[in-house]
Structures are given as C-alpha cells and as structure tokens.
Design a protein around this motif. Sequence first.
Motif, mmCIF file in Angstrom:
data_model
loop_
_atom_site.group_PDB
_atom_site.id
_atom_site.type_symbol
_atom_site.label_atom_id
_atom_site.label_comp_id
_atom_site.label_asym_id
_atom_site.label_seq_id
_atom_site.Cartn_x
_atom_site.Cartn_y
_atom_site.Cartn_z
ATOM 1 N N ARG A 31 0.819 -1.210 0.000
ATOM 2 C CA ARG A 31 0.000 0.000 0.000
ATOM 3 C C ARG A 31 0.858 1.268 0.000
ATOM 4 N N GLY A 32 2.110 1.149 -0.354
ATOM 5 C CA GLY A 32 2.975 2.320 -0.436
ATOM 6 C C GLY A 32 3.221 2.980 0.911
ATOM 7 N N GLY A 33 3.285 2.200 1.981
ATOM 8 C CA GLY A 33 3.536 2.741 3.308
ATOM 9 C C GLY A 33 2.289 3.200 4.039
ATOM 10 N N LYS A 34 1.144 3.177 3.381
ATOM 11 C CA LYS A 34 -0.109 3.604 4.027
ATOM 12 C C LYS A 34 -0.776 2.403 4.679
ATOM 13 N N VAL A 35 -1.559 2.658 5.699
ATOM 14 C CA VAL A 35 -2.256 1.582 6.391
ATOM 15 C C VAL A 35 -3.706 1.528 5.931
ATOM 16 N N ALA A 36 -4.289 0.359 6.078
ATOM 17 C CA ALA A 36 -5.690 0.164 5.720
ATOM 18 C C ALA A 36 -6.325 -0.778 6.729
ATOM 19 N N THR A 37 -7.574 -0.523 7.052
ATOM 20 C CA THR A 37 -8.354 -1.387 7.922
ATOM 21 C C THR A 37 -9.142 -2.334 7.029
ATOM 22 N N ILE A 38 -9.027 -3.632 7.283
ATOM 23 C CA ILE A 38 -9.683 -4.626 6.442
ATOM 24 C C ILE A 38 -10.645 -5.452 7.290
ATOM 25 N N VAL A 39 -11.881 -5.583 6.795
ATOM 26 C CA VAL A 39 -12.897 -6.400 7.449
ATOM 27 C C VAL A 39 -13.029 -7.688 6.648
ATOM 28 N N LYS A 40 -12.759 -8.823 7.296
ATOM 29 C CA LYS A 40 -12.825 -10.127 6.630
ATOM 30 C C LYS A 40 -13.890 -10.984 7.287
ATOM 31 N N GLY A 41 -14.395 -11.946 6.518
ATOM 32 C CA GLY A 41 -15.337 -12.925 7.058
ATOM 33 C C GLY A 41 -16.785 -12.651 6.723
ATOM 34 N N TYR A 42 -17.070 -11.668 5.875
ATOM 35 C CA TYR A 42 -18.459 -11.357 5.531
ATOM 36 C C TYR A 42 -19.015 -12.434 4.605
ATOM 37 N N VAL A 43 -20.231 -12.888 4.899
ATOM 38 C CA VAL A 43 -20.917 -13.869 4.072
ATOM 39 C C VAL A 43 -22.239 -13.261 3.632
ATOM 40 N N GLY A 44 -22.442 -13.196 2.337
ATOM 41 C CA GLY A 44 -23.694 -12.653 1.821
ATOM 42 C C GLY A 44 -23.514 -12.100 0.432
ATOM 43 N N PRO A 45 -24.570 -11.522 -0.114
ATOM 44 C CA PRO A 45 -24.499 -10.994 -1.480
ATOM 45 C C PRO A 45 -23.608 -9.759 -1.563
ATOM 46 N N ASP A 46 -23.065 -9.514 -2.756
ATOM 47 C CA ASP A 46 -22.157 -8.384 -2.961
ATOM 48 C C ASP A 46 -22.848 -7.043 -2.735
ATOM 49 N N ASP A 47 -24.132 -6.962 -3.050
ATOM 50 C CA ASP A 47 -24.850 -5.696 -2.858
ATOM 51 C C ASP A 47 -24.876 -5.300 -1.382
ATOM 52 N N ALA A 48 -25.129 -6.273 -0.504
ATOM 53 C CA ALA A 48 -25.155 -5.989 0.929
ATOM 54 C C ALA A 48 -23.760 -5.642 1.439
ATOM 55 N N LEU A 49 -22.735 -6.288 0.878
ATOM 56 C CA LEU A 49 -21.350 -5.986 1.251
ATOM 57 C C LEU A 49 -21.005 -4.548 0.877
ATOM 58 N N LYS A 50 -21.390 -4.139 -0.320
ATOM 59 C CA LYS A 50 -21.105 -2.776 -0.766
ATOM 60 C C LYS A 50 -21.875 -1.748 0.052
ATOM 61 N N GLU A 51 -23.087 -2.079 0.458
ATOM 62 C CA GLU A 51 -23.878 -1.169 1.295
ATOM 63 C C GLU A 51 -23.232 -1.008 2.669
ATOM 64 N N LEU A 52 -22.768 -2.116 3.255
ATOM 65 C CA LEU A 52 -22.082 -2.048 4.549
ATOM 66 C C LEU A 52 -20.793 -1.251 4.418
ATOM 67 N N CYS A 53 -20.066 -1.431 3.328
ATOM 68 C CA CYS A 53 -18.841 -0.679 3.076
ATOM 69 C C CYS A 53 -19.144 0.817 2.993
ATOM 70 N N ARG A 54 -20.187 1.169 2.261
ATOM 71 C CA ARG A 54 -20.560 2.580 2.116
ATOM 72 C C ARG A 54 -20.892 3.201 3.467
#
Length: 115
Positions: A49-72
Amino acid sequence: MSSNDWKKRLNVVYSTNPDFNYESGKDIENDAVAPHKQDLRVWLDRKNRGGKVATIVKGYVGPDDALKELCRELKTKCGVGGSAKNGEIIIQGDFRDRVVDLLVKAGYRAKKAGG
C-alpha cells in the motif's frame, strides 16, 4: 456461441431425457445471513500500500450488494475512502476500533484480529 462453452459444463452428468433442462448452481445468489450470525474480523494491513495503512474487514458472508452497502456505511461514518471486493471491506487508514464499534452496533459479531 457462449451457450456452447464447454468449460461451464465441466463435471456435469448428462441425461438421456430429451426434456431435461440443465441448471447451473452458480446462478443462485448467496442468501443474506443475519448480522448476529456473522463472525467478522477487523485487521490492520500495511502490505502493498505504499507505506499507508488500511483497515480490512474479513469474514463477511452474503451478497455483494449488501457488502457494498455495509462498506458505504462504514466509509461514511469514518469519513474516509475505501472499497468492497472479494468478500472484504477495505477502509483507508487505521480505524480498527471505530469499525469494530460500528459493526457491533449494527448487530454483527466483530472483533479486532492481528495486524
């Protein structure tokens, strides 16, 4: 010609019944799993990531639309950018504590993981 793609029909048992209609199991969308049944892990990632940090949420189960809504929703409440792909949510910056709190308030089982 795309309906005659042999790769889509691998491991298919054919029937001699002329009325047989082949249905692919991949067309079925993942049903939305209730938030209280999901076990999410929140990681901190610094790699590639070029020295930058990122928070990653893993383990989500479900449709991509719901994943994108939770991300938003998480991006809006943290006030940063991010993305949702491959069953993971990526939030720019170190927001592990805040993301865990937001997920728990939304009804998910979430906790911080190694990072």
